[in-house]
Design a protein around this motif. Sequence first.
Motif, PDB file in Angstrom:
ATOM      1  N   UNK A 243     -27.381  20.359  20.661  1.00 10.14           N
ATOM      2  CA  UNK A 243     -27.967  19.227  21.383  1.00 10.14           C
ATOM      3  C   UNK A 243     -26.906  18.308  21.972  1.00 10.14           C
ATOM      4  N   UNK A 244     -25.952  17.891  21.158  1.00 11.97           N
ATOM      5  CA  UNK A 244     -24.925  16.988  21.674  1.00 11.97           C
ATOM      6  C   UNK A 244     -24.145  17.655  22.807  1.00 11.97           C
ATOM      7  N   UNK A 245     -23.739  18.889  22.601  1.00 14.19           N
ATOM      8  CA  UNK A 245     -22.955  19.590  23.625  1.00 14.19           C
ATOM      9  C   UNK A 245     -23.724  19.675  24.937  1.00 14.19           C
ATOM     10  N   UNK A 246     -25.013  20.024  24.868  1.00 16.32           N
ATOM     11  CA  UNK A 246     -25.802  20.195  26.092  1.00 16.32           C
ATOM     12  C   UNK A 246     -25.925  18.884  26.869  1.00 16.32           C
ATOM     13  N   UNK A 247     -26.175  17.796  26.176  1.00 11.31           N
ATOM     14  CA  UNK A 247     -26.277  16.500  26.864  1.00 11.31           C
ATOM     15  C   UNK A 247     -24.917  16.062  27.383  1.00 11.31           C
ATOM     16  N   UNK A 248     -23.898  16.190  26.550  1.00 15.84           N
ATOM     17  CA  UNK A 248     -22.583  15.678  26.925  1.00 15.84           C
ATOM     18  C   UNK A 248     -21.983  16.456  28.088  1.00 15.84           C
ATOM     19  N   UNK A 249     -22.167  17.751  28.112  1.00 18.48           N
ATOM     20  CA  UNK A 249     -21.601  18.570  29.180  1.00 18.48           C
ATOM     21  C   UNK A 249     -22.338  18.406  30.500  1.00 18.48           C
ATOM     22  N   UNK A 250     -23.540  17.808  30.456  1.00 19.00           N
ATOM     23  CA  UNK A 250     -24.330  17.647  31.676  1.00 19.00           C
ATOM     24  C   UNK A 250     -24.150  16.259  32.300  1.00 19.00           C
ATOM     25  N   UNK A 251     -23.402  15.389  31.660  1.00 21.13           N
ATOM     26  CA  UNK A 251     -23.173  14.053  32.208  1.00 21.13           C
ATOM     27  C   UNK A 251     -21.710  13.903  32.619  1.00 21.13           C
ATOM     28  N   UNK A 252     -21.436  12.856  33.345  1.00 21.72           N
ATOM     29  CA  UNK A 252     -20.061  12.542  33.733  1.00 21.72           C
ATOM     30  C   UNK A 252     -19.431  11.727  32.611  1.00 21.72           C
ATOM     31  N   UNK A 253     -18.542  12.306  31.820  1.00 20.54           N
ATOM     32  CA  UNK A 253     -17.994  11.575  30.672  1.00 20.54           C
ATOM     33  C   UNK A 253     -17.184  10.346  31.062  1.00 20.54           C
TER      34      UNK A 253
END
Length: 490
Positions: A243-253
Amino acid sequence: MNRIILVALIVIGVSGCSKGHSAEEFVDSQVSAKEYDVSVVQLKPSEKYQRVDGIGGGVANYERWYCEHPNREEIFDLIFKDLEVSMLRIGNWYEKNSSANPILAQQKVIMDAAGRRLGRDNFSVMMSNWLVTPELIDNPGVGKATLKKNEKGEYMYSEFGEWCRNTLEAYQTAGITPDYLSMMNEPDGNNSGGDKICLGYGAYHSEKANYGKALEATYNALKNVTDRPKLIGPEVLGIGYNTFRNYYNDLNPDLLDVAAFHCYHGGNTSDYKENDRYSSAHAFISEFRNLARIVGDSKPVMMTENCSYHPSVPEDAVNIAHFISNSFCYANATAYLHWALLWGYDSKEAMKEGGDGCIAVESPWKSSQWTDSRKGYVVRSEFYGLKHFTKHVKPGWRRIGTECSLDEVEIVAFQAPGEKQIAVILINFSEQEQKMIRLGDMNGTYTTTVIQTDTQKESWYQVLEKADPFAEISLPEMSVTTVIIKLKAN
């Protein structure tokens, strides 16, 4: 029975583990370890890791109860003066604020109580957005609701960003200035009340508004805000199922100042102790490490919510300390926030069944039904497990290296700025007593304090007056022990 030697490899106050001790002295320590057939714990202050931003918890519900409780000053003394928390989490409740329910004013009372006891410069405030105006919800009051679309069929991202700015400014006007802001608490939740918005990621969640796009709109809306808080996210429900990886990789960090997560699912379930997540921080180590790799060194990581979801038990003092330790050691967290420092209970039965709140606060309007007719609140075991960290580890301290091969004992150590104080916290989460025989010889003159929580004896926060960590102290089963080492001034 296993035994432990805690070996310090440097002089506190001098950087570098090689300074202050010769190779011969280190060999001597190894010989004595073998001689006593003990396990060795090594402190490695030259191995410096992340700086601490804060440790504390949330005061995000039942605000009116706390403010109107006849013993509120005692309660505030406990969570602020006794715990000495260095970070607080509050909810953005702007949407339910009214003359009949002045919740912002109640939150201000709580913030002022913290400020008087701690000093405003000694703690930070994180605010998470929960409720959203119904005007921006596609199906208000319906579970799984997401962001509304405009007449063109486009999600109303910019309007959402403006709502974030307007409500933040309302809080600032009320005298509450968050240091951190989470755009949306648990965007992956089911939103059963339909009073917030679910946000998704990528094509997989095409039926939901996108978290990354909402973040971009919020970032742009806050650009010119005075005292702009640091943006923190995605604050997902858990770290299982990628879950964290999917959300984090889809946003501009680059739009986030802090990466944040909750811990309500995840870990290797086959390693759960008695099929209980909260008793099994060790099962999360692999996913904590993966999370740290995903974020890298680009920004801090914070664990911003976790709790037991089971009735309070003495062992929860160890369970909370275990999760805090592992979050710092394996996820490289810079902050840990427990779900609830305080929580309200309307009856004794509810309090027995509920696991929320380091302090369970009973209804201020039902004093005849209080568990303790004078207090109207109960201090629970988690309070003391949290206290080992909040009382002795402060913002600006740095985690340092430790080494121990002993199973079912987690050790985390922090060093103060100036390198003249170290806090070593040892969590024995096994059902076997362990021994720590002595600290390694250290140059200089030191004072040591040993504090212990023994859950089996329900001895919650005991200073062991005669304990000498240079000689021998025990680590009882299911216990938390803190050793404070201070360098005396010459």
